[in-house]
Scaffold this motif. Sequence first.
Motif, mmCIF file in Angstrom:
data_model
loop_
_atom_site.group_PDB
_atom_site.id
_atom_site.type_symbol
_atom_site.label_atom_id
_atom_site.label_comp_id
_atom_site.label_asym_id
_atom_site.label_seq_id
_atom_site.Cartn_x
_atom_site.Cartn_y
_atom_site.Cartn_z
ATOM 1 N N PHE A 8 0.858 -1.180 0.000
ATOM 2 C CA PHE A 8 0.000 0.000 0.000
ATOM 3 C C PHE A 8 0.895 1.231 0.000
ATOM 4 N N ALA A 186 -10.634 0.924 4.368
ATOM 5 C CA ALA A 186 -10.158 -0.454 4.390
ATOM 6 C C ALA A 186 -10.987 -1.333 3.466
ATOM 7 N N VAL A 189 -9.703 -1.034 0.045
ATOM 8 C CA VAL A 189 -8.457 -1.786 -0.114
ATOM 9 C C VAL A 189 -8.755 -3.274 -0.285
ATOM 10 N N ILE A 219 -6.148 0.084 7.340
ATOM 11 C CA ILE A 219 -5.656 -0.265 6.005
ATOM 12 C C ILE A 219 -4.751 -1.496 6.079
#
Length: 225
Positions: A8, A186, A189, A219
């Motif tokens: 990330f 999140a 993601v 995350i």
Amino acid sequence: MRRLSPYFLVNFKSYEETAGDDGLAFIETIERVSEATDTRFAVAPQLPDLRWIAERTSLPVVAQAAIPRSDAGMGDATIEAVADAGAAAVFVTHPGLEVGFESVGPRIARCRDLGLESIVWVADRETARAALSFDPDCLLYERPSDVASEAGMVRTDPERIERFVEFVADESPRTSVFVGGGVRTAEDVERAFACGVDATGAASAAVEATDREGWLRSIAAAVPD
């Protein structure tokens, strides 16, 4: 950049809150979360801060922009300079830095010469096919309209991302796929990695988070091992 997938990226762009000492403090928070959660994070600091940030973090550092020294003029950041400063990768193009494809090939080649990972932005399959002819390390798949929006492809059209990942795998198995634009939570993601991408990231969502460490930990929980 050493192959970290999945990872990330936190992009600092040019936000006031990510410059100088404020940027270093943010990176220290990212690094703390990365170490505590064993999650692969990378950072794209503001270019004037790149060297001293790279010297102070173990996180991979991505240059937001750079061009070959042979093409540079006054004020340009060169690929050679960011390599010397400690960058691991370079955004050859991105939605805020559109470059004619006659310039993309030489930039990718110079990154390869210096051991830097090349990241090339593409908005669709047609431009992706053109970019892949230069053998980039990574394609950033992003619609300009999705940047800093609430309606990125990860929310509105994940099947499109899945098809794109399959296309790249067929055309150039060694090239990784980074999906950007509108990644804020999140859940976003999780959706991105469920589509088969190698990386995703955010800028405005990270900078604007009221509790940055809490946001980063959420995350981290969504990034696959």
